[in-house]
Design a protein around this motif. Structure first.
Motif, mmCIF file in Angstrom:
data_model
loop_
_atom_site.group_PDB
_atom_site.id
_atom_site.type_symbol
_atom_site.label_atom_id
_atom_site.label_comp_id
_atom_site.label_asym_id
_atom_site.label_seq_id
_atom_site.Cartn_x
_atom_site.Cartn_y
_atom_site.Cartn_z
ATOM 1 N N THR A 61 -27.373 -3.880 6.655
ATOM 2 C CA THR A 61 -27.832 -4.148 5.281
ATOM 3 C C THR A 61 -28.940 -5.198 5.270
ATOM 4 N N LEU A 62 -28.735 -6.285 6.006
ATOM 5 C CA LEU A 62 -29.746 -7.358 6.047
ATOM 6 C C LEU A 62 -31.028 -6.878 6.736
ATOM 7 N N LEU A 65 -33.011 -4.939 4.231
ATOM 8 C CA LEU A 65 -33.691 -5.830 3.287
ATOM 9 C C LEU A 65 -34.918 -6.479 3.920
ATOM 10 N N GLY A 146 -33.350 0.653 -1.838
ATOM 11 C CA GLY A 146 -34.359 -0.351 -1.525
ATOM 12 C C GLY A 146 -35.721 0.001 -2.074
ATOM 13 N N VAL A 161 -37.601 -12.431 -2.235
ATOM 14 C CA VAL A 161 -36.342 -13.044 -2.671
ATOM 15 C C VAL A 161 -35.786 -12.292 -3.873
ATOM 16 N N THR A 164 -34.185 -9.041 -2.878
ATOM 17 C CA THR A 164 -32.845 -9.238 -2.319
ATOM 18 C C THR A 164 -31.806 -9.427 -3.421
ATOM 19 N N LEU A 168 -29.241 -6.288 -3.413
ATOM 20 C CA LEU A 168 -28.040 -6.563 -2.609
ATOM 21 C C LEU A 168 -26.742 -6.161 -3.324
#
Length: 222
Positions: A61-62, A65, A146, A161, A164, A168
């Motif tokens: 997931t990270l 991103l 995304g 930012v 995210t 998220l």
């Protein structure tokens, strides 16, 4: 229409091949994050097995991103994105093609390297197979959702930012169903229920998100 979709995907794959450092960053990040856990926690097999699904899914997931801010940014900077939106082809195909190319660039390498990472966590072969299958269903969801966030934050200061924070929370169902499928195998209860929910979430994302991304992209370009 299909030709335009194929052209968008092929174009992004060619650009990624010329800028390998950009997309390799996300893959390197994924491998490093997953590999650090066995080193930090210790070699206890039962503990590693228990945390493996969550660790792999959070790292995936990270990594997704990390790679998303570039989805539309380069084309926006050189003006090609505006030209593609002015073409007679539907913007939905453009956003669907960009999301598909992102998954091919970001998702496929994760699927290839995940079995090796699963061995680090002492996962049995069946659990590794379900982990790869859950990522095969779940990582396209991460790319599709995304794309919505990347379109909404295109051109904004601090857009990474904001992207995210926006996206998220939407990733949480995929994270829960994906990790839950592997947990089900390890617990002996089976992975069918979680994989079915993950598959339904993928179909829903495939139907809805290209339209939302196209609308957000047009608003951001105005």
């Amino acid at each position: 229409m299909g030709g335009f979709l194929f052209t968008v995907i092929r174009r992004d794959l060619l650009l990624a091949a010329r800028r390998r450092g950009d997309w390799l960053t996300a893959q390197f990040f994924f491998v490093m994050v997953v590999s650090l856990f066995p080193l930090g926690i210790g070699p206890e097999p039962e503990l590693l097995k228990r945390i493996a699904p969550g660790v792999v899914w959070v790292a995936a997931t990270l990594a997704s991103l990390l790679s998303l801010p570039r989805l539309f940014a380069e084309d926006h900077r050189d003006g090609s994105l505006e030209q593609m939106l002015l073409s007679p082809e539907p913007a939905v195909l453009l956003t669907l093609g960009k999301a598909a190319a992102h998954w091919l660039i970001y998702g496929i390498p994760l699927l290839v390297v995940t079995p090796v990472l699963g061995i680090q966590f002492a996962l049995p072969v069946e659990a590794i197979g379900i982990l790869v299958l859950s990522l095969a269903l779940g990582t396209p969801i991460l790319s599709l959702l995304g794309a919505v966030g990347a379109a909404l934050t295109l051109g904004l200061r601090g857009g990474g930012v904001l992207l995210t924070l926006l996206i998220l929370p939407l990733y949480v169902p995929a994270l829960i169903f994906g990790a839950g499928a592997v947990d089900g195998v390890l617990a002996g209860t089976g992975a069918e229920a979680n994989l079915s929910l993950l598959g339904a979430f993928f179909v829903l994302s495939l139907i809805v998100t290209p339209w939302v991304s196209a609308a957000a992209l047009k608003v951001s370009m105005e």
